[in-house]
Design an enzyme around this catalytic site. Structure first.
Site, PDB file in Angstrom:
ATOM      1  N   ASP A  96     -49.916  42.911 -15.159  1.00 14.81           N
ATOM      2  CA  ASP A  96     -49.347  41.974 -14.061  1.00 14.81           C
ATOM      3  C   ASP A  96     -50.507  40.820 -14.460  1.00 14.81           C
ATOM      4  O   ASP A  96     -51.384  40.927 -15.152  1.00 14.81           O
ATOM      5  CB  ASP A  96     -49.434  42.380 -12.834  1.00 14.81           C
ATOM      6  CG  ASP A  96     -50.482  42.942 -12.279  1.00 14.81           C
ATOM      7  OD1 ASP A  96     -51.722  42.625 -13.159  1.00 14.81           O
ATOM      8  OD2 ASP A  96     -50.755  43.538 -11.195  1.00 14.81           O
ATOM      9  N   SER A  97     -50.052  39.647 -13.748  1.00 15.50           N
ATOM     10  CA  SER A  97     -50.848  38.450 -14.247  1.00 15.50           C
ATOM     11  C   SER A  97     -51.973  38.130 -13.389  1.00 15.50           C
ATOM     12  O   SER A  97     -53.209  37.351 -13.478  1.00 15.50           O
ATOM     13  CB  SER A  97     -49.856  37.114 -13.990  1.00 15.50           C
ATOM     14  OG  SER A  97     -49.492  37.055 -12.598  1.00 15.50           O
ATOM     15  N   GLY A  98     -52.079  39.185 -12.445  1.00 10.28           N
ATOM     16  CA  GLY A  98     -53.244  38.889 -11.245  1.00 10.28           C
ATOM     17  C   GLY A  98     -53.085  37.922 -10.174  1.00 10.28           C
ATOM     18  O   GLY A  98     -53.799  38.032  -9.307  1.00 10.28           O
ATOM     19  N   GLY A  99     -51.852  37.393 -10.239  1.00 10.57           N
ATOM     20  CA  GLY A  99     -51.416  36.507  -9.164  1.00 10.57           C
ATOM     21  C   GLY A  99     -51.326  37.204  -7.881  1.00 10.57           C
ATOM     22  O   GLY A  99     -51.866  36.751  -6.850  1.00 10.57           O
ATOM     23  N   PHE A 100     -50.669  38.427  -7.832  1.00 14.62           N
ATOM     24  CA  PHE A 100     -50.560  39.089  -6.669  1.00 14.62           C
ATOM     25  C   PHE A 100     -51.930  39.236  -5.902  1.00 14.62           C
ATOM     26  O   PHE A 100     -52.047  39.171  -4.601  1.00 14.62           O
ATOM     27  CB  PHE A 100     -49.772  40.378  -6.912  1.00 14.62           C
ATOM     28  CG  PHE A 100     -49.417  41.097  -5.382  1.00 14.62           C
ATOM     29  CD1 PHE A 100     -48.474  40.826  -4.452  1.00 14.62           C
ATOM     30  CD2 PHE A 100     -50.202  42.205  -5.316  1.00 14.62           C
ATOM     31  CE1 PHE A 100     -48.245  41.444  -3.332  1.00 14.62           C
ATOM     32  CE2 PHE A 100     -49.950  43.028  -4.093  1.00 14.62           C
ATOM     33  CZ  PHE A 100     -49.105  42.569  -3.269  1.00 14.62           C
ATOM     34  N   ASP A 150     -47.803  33.736 -11.354  1.00 21.24           N
ATOM     35  CA  ASP A 150     -47.093  33.278 -10.284  1.00 21.24           C
ATOM     36  C   ASP A 150     -47.579  33.480  -8.787  1.00 21.24           C
ATOM     37  O   ASP A 150     -48.465  34.143  -8.459  1.00 21.24           O
ATOM     38  CB  ASP A 150     -45.523  34.032 -10.023  1.00 21.24           C
ATOM     39  CG  ASP A 150     -45.635  35.359  -9.258  1.00 21.24           C
ATOM     40  OD1 ASP A 150     -46.738  36.071 -10.018  1.00 21.24           O
ATOM     41  OD2 ASP A 150     -44.735  35.793  -8.905  1.00 21.24           O
ATOM     42  N   GLY A 220     -41.822  39.756  -5.121  1.00 20.74           N
ATOM     43  CA  GLY A 220     -41.635  39.346  -3.595  1.00 20.74           C
ATOM     44  C   GLY A 220     -40.915  40.308  -3.002  1.00 20.74           C
ATOM     45  O   GLY A 220     -40.514  39.817  -1.778  1.00 20.74           O
ATOM     46  N   ASP A 270     -42.480  49.997 -10.668  1.00 19.63           N
ATOM     47  CA  ASP A 270     -43.787  50.524 -10.730  1.00 19.63           C
ATOM     48  C   ASP A 270     -44.379  50.561  -9.283  1.00 19.63           C
ATOM     49  O   ASP A 270     -43.678  49.708  -8.394  1.00 19.63           O
ATOM     50  CB  ASP A 270     -44.957  49.663 -11.616  1.00 19.63           C
ATOM     51  CG  ASP A 270     -45.164  48.379 -10.959  1.00 19.63           C
ATOM     52  OD1 ASP A 270     -46.354  48.179 -10.129  1.00 19.63           O
ATOM     53  OD2 ASP A 270     -44.566  47.263 -10.536  1.00 19.63           O
ATOM     54  N   CYS A 308     -39.910  72.321  -8.456  1.00 21.39           N
ATOM     55  CA  CYS A 308     -40.655  71.455  -9.597  1.00 21.39           C
ATOM     56  C   CYS A 308     -41.258  72.188 -10.470  1.00 21.39           C
ATOM     57  O   CYS A 308     -41.768  73.327 -10.099  1.00 21.39           O
ATOM     58  CB  CYS A 308     -41.971  70.584  -8.625  1.00 21.39           C
ATOM     59  SG  CYS A 308     -42.671  69.454  -9.612  1.00 21.39           S
ATOM     60  N   CYS A 310     -43.742  70.929 -12.393  1.00 21.78           N
ATOM     61  CA  CYS A 310     -45.045  70.312 -12.859  1.00 21.78           C
ATOM     62  C   CYS A 310     -46.159  71.383 -13.117  1.00 21.78           C
ATOM     63  O   CYS A 310     -46.002  72.468 -12.435  1.00 21.78           O
ATOM     64  CB  CYS A 310     -45.385  69.253 -11.821  1.00 21.78           C
ATOM     65  SG  CYS A 310     -46.286  69.677 -10.443  1.00 21.78           S
ATOM     66  N   CYS A 313     -47.177  72.726  -9.706  1.00 19.80           N
ATOM     67  CA  CYS A 313     -46.688  73.668  -8.930  1.00 19.80           C
ATOM     68  C   CYS A 313     -46.368  75.110  -9.588  1.00 19.80           C
ATOM     69  O   CYS A 313     -46.288  76.198  -9.316  1.00 19.80           O
ATOM     70  CB  CYS A 313     -44.994  73.047  -8.822  1.00 19.80           C
ATOM     71  SG  CYS A 313     -45.064  71.642  -7.572  1.00 19.80           S
ATOM     72  N   HIS A 339     -48.757  66.035  -9.463  1.00 20.05           N
ATOM     73  CA  HIS A 339     -47.433  66.412  -8.958  1.00 20.05           C
ATOM     74  C   HIS A 339     -46.561  65.187  -8.655  1.00 20.05           C
ATOM     75  O   HIS A 339     -45.582  65.213  -8.710  1.00 20.05           O
ATOM     76  CB  HIS A 339     -47.469  67.326  -7.548  1.00 20.05           C
ATOM     77  CG  HIS A 339     -46.278  67.428  -6.833  1.00 20.05           C
ATOM     78  ND1 HIS A 339     -45.336  68.151  -7.192  1.00 20.05           N
ATOM     79  CD2 HIS A 339     -45.872  66.802  -5.920  1.00 20.05           C
ATOM     80  CE1 HIS A 339     -44.284  68.291  -6.407  1.00 20.05           C
ATOM     81  NE2 HIS A 339     -44.701  67.249  -5.613  1.00 20.05           N
TER      82      HIS A 339
END
Length: 381
Positions: A96-100, A150, A220, A270, A308, A310, A313, A339
């Site tokens: 990501d751009s780091g903006g958030f 952004d 957003g 994500d 599950c 995994c 489990c 898990h």
């Protein structure tokens, strides 16, 4: 004009919804979509090894530009051969751009046309991040997919504020494209903003689509609005993204949101949710959330989820995992993290199969009933 570093191939559209089965083609592999991408903020998915992530089927993982800029620094990562070599991950990476983070973590920020002045959340030192600087950092990190710089305005901010914000974000996106040094090996995605306002989402999408990014994200959302409000925004925003480009919904990772997002044509998701709640002993299961630290599991020798397959489990019981948490043993949070990540990656595998079989709505109803969620028709929110 050279080929974009990342491409999308549509394989099939589901008959009854906007869901798409496809492939994301990157310099580090081709991965099926819709997909969930585990988050590795500091060049690591918390408590998980790259080998474990591969074992559970992860294709693309995230890292964070802001955090890696502050430490260890983009110069060091470049010197190490880029993020892939630095963190020993030979599949896809999205930064990501780091903006958030600037807008959510930083102290005393001041937004100007040039960029954002703020103070580090670690040291308090004054810093400045612009579209050009963010792209420079991402170029040095060497991710397959880079996000534009952004502003992520609050969902319920005023119409006038969000209008000014998206117009500035569009100008920043154009500046970022001009600053991008490696378009042959790294794809830069645009980010559609606009809060809950249809007209502003349309304006933002129009601006960014005109710049012909190789992919687009919807930003957003999942910032305090209801699931119904988020789905409403997706209903009118997702169709604005060209069909031949990947569509990425940022920061969304609850099981219901993944299914409802896929129904609306989203290809990539994500979220830190699966690992964050795992560290508190909360597990996603086919029957809803389970807090393994609770006393009632002290003598429960069944797996966290009997449906599950995994590693956790297959090998460990609720009683044992609860014991680890009570004893402050880090192996416990590793087991719950494994898990939860597996659960979401496997959920997306099931969603892809449901799209192939043209029964995603039936799959949704069955999953929501078992998970204890409201099964209201997804088109009637």
């Amino acid at each position: 004009m050279s080929e974009p570093a990342v491409k999308y191939r549509l394989i099939k559209k589901e008959k009854h919804t906007g869901a798409r089965l496809g492939e994301l083609i990157t310099p580090h592999g081709t991965f099926p979509t819709p997909m969930f991408m585990p988050v590795g903020t500091q060049a690591t998915v918390k408590s998980m090894s790259p080998e474990e992530l591969k074992e559970m089927g992860a294709g693309v993982i995230l890292s964070n530009t802001y955090h890696l800029w502050l430490r260890p620094g983009e110069d060091l990562v470049k010197e190490a051969g880029g993020l892939h070599k630095f963190m020993n991950w030979d599949r896809g990476i999205l930064t990501d751009s780091g903006g958030f983070q600037v807008f959510s973590l930083a102290e005393m920020r001041n937004i100007t046309e040039e960029g954002v002045h703020f103070r580090s959340h670690l040291s308090g030192e004054p810093l400045f991040l612009s579209p050009e600087k963010a792209i420079h950092i991402e170029n040095y990190l060497g991710s397959d997919i880079m996000m534009s710089f952004d502003e992520c305005p609050p969902f319920f901010e005023s119409y006038d504020y969000i209008k000014k914000s998206i117009e500035r974000t569009s100008r920043w996106a154009e500046r970022g494209l001009r600053a991008h040094e490696n378009p042959e090996t790294q794809a830069l995605f645009g980010i559609i903003q606009g809060g809950g306002h249809k007209e502003l989402r349309e304006q933002s999408a129009r601006d960014l689509v005109s710049l012909d990014f190789p992919g687009y994200s919807i930003g957003g959302l999942s910032v305090g609005e209801s699931k119904a409000e988020m789905n409403h925004v997706l209903d009118f925003t997702t169709p604005l993204i060209p069909e031949n480009k990947p569509r990425y919904l940022m920061g969304v990772g609850s099981p219901d949101a993944l299914i409802d997002g896929a129904i609306r044509g989203i290809d990539m998701f994500d979220c830190v949710l699966p690992t964050r709640i795992a560290r508190n002993g909360t597990c996603m299961t086919s029957h809803g959330r389970l807090v393994v630290k609770n006393a009632k599991y002290a003598r429960d020798f069944s797996p966290i989820d009997d449906n599950c397959n995994c590693y956790t489990c297959r090998n460990y019981t609720r009683a044992y995992v609860r014991h680890l948490f009570k004893a402050d043993e880090t192996f416990g949070l590793r087991l719950t993290s494994y898990h939860n990540l597996y659960f979401l990656l496997n959920l997306m595998k099931q969603v892809r199969q449901a799209i192939m079989d043209d029964n995603l709505l039936e799959f949704r109803q069955d999953f929501f009933e078992r998970y204890g969620l409201n099964v209201a028709n997804p088109k009637n929110f």
